[in-house]
Enzyme design. Structure first.
Site, mmCIF file in Angstrom:
data_model
loop_
_atom_site.group_PDB
_atom_site.id
_atom_site.type_symbol
_atom_site.label_atom_id
_atom_site.label_comp_id
_atom_site.label_asym_id
_atom_site.label_seq_id
_atom_site.Cartn_x
_atom_site.Cartn_y
_atom_site.Cartn_z
ATOM 1 N N LYS A 74 0.949 -1.077 0.032
ATOM 2 C CA LYS A 74 -0.009 -0.041 0.041
ATOM 3 C C LYS A 74 0.830 1.277 -0.161
ATOM 4 O O LYS A 74 1.516 1.743 1.070
ATOM 5 C CB LYS A 74 -0.795 0.162 1.288
ATOM 6 C CG LYS A 74 -1.897 1.161 1.063
ATOM 7 C CD LYS A 74 -2.658 1.534 2.362
ATOM 8 C CE LYS A 74 -2.215 2.651 3.136
ATOM 9 N NZ LYS A 74 -2.097 3.834 2.386
ATOM 10 N N GLU B 180 10.266 1.661 10.353
ATOM 11 C CA GLU B 180 11.211 2.838 10.412
ATOM 12 C C GLU B 180 10.196 4.046 10.706
ATOM 13 O O GLU B 180 9.266 4.170 9.986
ATOM 14 C CB GLU B 180 11.943 3.032 9.210
ATOM 15 C CG GLU B 180 12.930 3.984 9.503
ATOM 16 C CD GLU B 180 13.580 4.640 7.983
ATOM 17 O OE1 GLU B 180 13.370 5.801 7.768
ATOM 18 O OE2 GLU B 180 14.150 3.923 7.461
#
Length: 526
Positions: A190, A263
């Site tokens: 996505k 992250e």
């Protein structure tokens, strides 16, 4: 002095061919019932219309990916890397096309789009060259030397659910998806809706280069609609984005004990030591702070300058920042482009306005530039920022930097570490050995000496990621590929079982094994 602008060549350059848009849109995993129109941040005008994916579309994408993954994983690694070896040459041949797409969907300057392009080319090539070695079965030392033989095997996770951010959509999608695919997984990806075109472009290219179509599925839509099925069906989740978003994903996958890598955000410090080269450091700070208009998780938002150099460095940096060229052109003239989303412009404006209201001093910038484009904001330097201001502790994610003076090395290291984040840091000094000692004391996943972020990030043989609330896991290096695998140990026992042989009793067996410990230590077998 007002920040200078670079005029664009004309409105026509801010469009993409309809045939290209249609081809890219065909790669969205969608039933096509709804569409969304993407504007270009440069002008606010329509750039492309693509289909939206529903929750059912996401589930169907997983079904196709899971079916395709079995055949893909059965291929030798040497076959799986071939499309990515071809990708390097294809990117060189089609560089201008992808740079245009990146600029038009993000609003960034072309020199910053180039960083994305280089990242995808070099990172995917790095893993294509090393995947075979990283994934091959490895012999490990057995419990009883010569009698226990052990192999470590690597199996793909299955189908990876990958959520990529809008700020570096080409790089932070493809550079993670490439090793995941080379490891034998399929991916349901996505991208951010605003910046999905570059991902669709590289998928289109890789399919033409031999990648099986169904092993990389792209879904486009609102997280409220497709977020749950995206996470719930994944065998592994990879996410790059905000710390808040990362915590939500960790909570979502916890009941299933699915592994993940995150992250996340940063409030990255830059330390200017008293012996730093003023000119080099000031020019390096421009890249460190204002690449992609500061919309970079590893860019600098806090700058600490030693008092011995402060009165020389800060005026020079201010002069350079005031002279930065802003523009919307699809060329390399502009030094900084636009913000990507209206919400980022609002956040930047709110942080700066609040800081100024509460006593901060603007050295450069400090205002939006709607005369250039709807989402432009000038590169901004502030002093007199204190802990009561949102700008001090919260990630701004825009072209805004707070400058602080310091006196003592221990003091500045403590101030650099005084944050819940720990993603990146930068140290500037002529004494690199000293810089390395300072770097080792900073609580950040990467620290660059005499560079803002690129030296560490683009060294693909070394892992990159965050400490504290800046992330979990690493990209790049061996871990950047092996995290997408399940490790399996297969051990076989030969000649003698792990119990007393024959008529030997356990007392004697215990004595023999104890003596063998001493012998193995002496011979350094163990």
């Amino acid at each position: 002095m007002a920040t200078p602008t670079v005029p664009a060549r004309g409105a026509a350059e801010h469009r993409l061919p309809e045939t290209l848009i249609d081809r890219l849109a065909s790669h969205v995993s969608s039933g096509g019932a709804e569409t969304v129109t993407i504007p270009t941040p440069f002008t606010g005008e329509d750039l492309a219309t693509v289909p939206l994916s529903s929750a059912d579309d996401v589930r169907a994408a997983y079904e196709r990916a899971r079916a395709a993954q079995r055949a893909w994983a059965a291929k030798p690694v040497g076959e799986r890397v071939k499309p990515f070896l071809r990708l390097a040459d294809a990117l060189v041949a089609r560089r201008e096309e992808i740079l245009d797409i990146i600029q038009l969907e993000t609003g960034k300057a072309r020199r910053h789009a180039l960083e994305e392009y280089l990242d995808v080319a070099l990172c995917s090539l790095y893993y294509a060259r090393r995947a075979g070695r990283l994934l091959k079965p490895r012999r490990r030392q057995g419990m009883m030397p010569g009698l226990t033989r052990v192999q470590e095997l690597r199996h793909p996770k299955g189908v990876v659910g990958l959520i990529a951010p809008w700020n570096y959509p080409f790089a932070l999608g493809t550079s993670d998806i490439a090793p995941a695919l080379m490891a034998g997984n399929a991916v349901v990806h996505k991208p951010d809706t605003q910046t999905c075109l570059s991902s669709l472009w590289v998928l289109d290219l890789l399919v033409a280069l031999g990648l099986p179509r169904d092993v990389w599925q792209i879904v486009v839509g609102d997280p409220a609609e497709i977020g749950d099925p995206l996470i719930e069906n994944a065998d592994y989740v990879s996410f790059t984005g905000s710390t808040r978003g990362g915590k939500a994903i960790a909570a979502k996958v916890a009941p299933r004990l699915v592994a993940y890598s995150l992250e996340l955000g940063g409030k990255n410090p830059m330390i200017v030591m008293p012996d730093a080269d003023v000119e080099r450091t000031a020019r390096g700070a421009i890249r460190a702070c204002f690449t992609n208009a500061g919309q970079l998780c590893i860019s600098i938002e806090r700058m600490y300058v030693h008092e011995d150099i402060y009165d020389r460095f800060v005026p020079r940096l201010t002069e350079l920042v005031k002279g930065m060229r802003l523009g919307t052109g699809l060329d390399f003239d502009a030094e900084m482009g636009s913000l990507t989303h209206a919400r980022q412009l609002e956040a930047v404006t709110r942080h700066v306005d609040q800081a100024v209201k509460e006593g901060a001093t603007v050295l450069a910038g400090g205002r939006a530039r709607p005369d250039i484009g709807p989402l432009f904001y000038e590169p901004t330097l502030l002093t007199d920022v204190n802990g009561d201001m949102d700008l001090c502790a919260s990630e701004t994610f825009g072209p805004v930097v707070a400058i602080y003076k310091y006196r003592d090395e221990d003091e500045v290291i403590a101030r650099a570490n005084d944050t819940p984040y720990g993603l990146n840091a930068s140290v500037w000094t002529k004494d690199v050995a000293h810089g390395r000692r300072v770097a080792a004391r900073i609580q950040a996943g990467t620290v660059n000496i005499n560079d803002g972020y690129g030296a560490a990030y683009a060294s693909y043989d070394s892992p990159m990621g965050g400490m504290k609330q800046s992330g979990v896991g690493r990209r790049h290096g061996a871990e950047g590929l092996l995290k997408f695998t399940e490790v399996q140990t297969v051990a076989s026992q030969h000649l003698m079982d792990l119990e007393p042989p024959g008529s030997i009793g356990f007392d004697t067996f215990a004595d023999v094994m104890s003596k063998s410990i001493t012998l193995m230590k002496k011979l350094r077998i163990k």
